[in-house]
Design a protein around this motif. Structure first.
Motif: not given
Length: 243
Positions: A86-106
């Motif tokens: 959710n944090m990753k998707r929210m950052s992608q909506e607000q910022f162009e690149g978004g946060y990169k969370i290496s440990s995240h797997k959908e």
């Protein structure tokens, strides 16, 4: 075509993650069946008694308890993964690149239905052998267990003894229980995994909310403290103490 490939790839990732999660619990149910086979078939002509009932209950309850423990842990871990997603998707909506969370797997994110699917994967062998024993019940009860049927019975005792062995031993004593009743027992992994998986996610969520509330209260208490004034070390700069 590219869209179909992406969907198939996503389906494969989800299936693989669900299957991996079901392996430890499936192994524990296999162990429960094997142990029960050694206990109930310890004699050449076993007879069902109270001790056999007690061992059957102990094996089933032990396997279900381990199943619940693994499902609770899995639900909590996948809730944390959902928060990261959710944090990753929210950052992608607000910022162009978004946060990169290496440990995240959908594929490891919490979903309500995942616990029941994992339970279904765990219940495949118990359901399969209960159905097979039910289809060949006449031959099994009559002792006509040679060749291919003998192999099915051995695999059934090893991989799903906790669903078929109680009825097998009872029928050897003259009862006529249907092996299809084992399908009811085979529902236990589905119910336990699905329910406890959801409970584990909500338990982790409640824990995180409590931690946030404690941190918020601590911050508010810190802000309400009166700050001490540093008057320095010069004469006459400190207030006189009242006697």
């Amino acid at each position: 075509m590219a869209s179909i490939k992406m969907k198939l790839k996503k389906f494969g990732r989800y299936t693989w993650e669900l299957f991996k999660t079901s392996i430890p619990t499936s192994f524990m149910y296999f162990c429960a069946g094997t142990i029960l086979m050694m206990l109930l078939l310890r004699e050449e002509k076993p007879v069902w008694d109270g001790k056999d009932l007690a061992w059957t209950i102990v094996c089933i309850v032990g396997a279900c308890a381990y199943n619940a423990l693994m499902a609770w842990a899995s639900g909590g871990q996948e809730y944390e993964m959902l928060v990261s997603g959710n944090m990753k998707r929210m950052s992608q909506e607000q910022f162009e690149g978004g946060y990169k969370i290496s440990s995240h797997k959908e594929a490891k994110e919490y979903r309500v239905w995942k616990g029941f699917v994992i339970g279904c994967m765990t219940a495949i062998f118990p359901l399969l052998f209960s159905l097979l024993f039910g289809c060949f019940q006449t031959r099994i009860d009559a002792g006509q267990t040679k060749g291919f049927l003998a192999v099915i019975m051995l695999l059934g005792f090893l991989l799903s003894g906790w669903t078929v062995l109680p009825f097998y031993v009872l029928n050897l004593g003259g009862a006529s229980y249907s092996y299809f009743l084992g399908c009811i027992l085979a529902l236990l992994p589905i119910i336990v995994t699905g329910g406890v998986y959801i409970g584990g996610a909500y338990g982790r969520r409640a824990k995180r909310l409590r931690e946030q509330l404690i941190a918020q209260k601590a911050q508010e208490a810190e802000e309400q403290k009166t700050k001490k004034i540093n008057y320095g070390g010069l004469p006459g700069t400190k207030p006189k103490k009242r006697k």
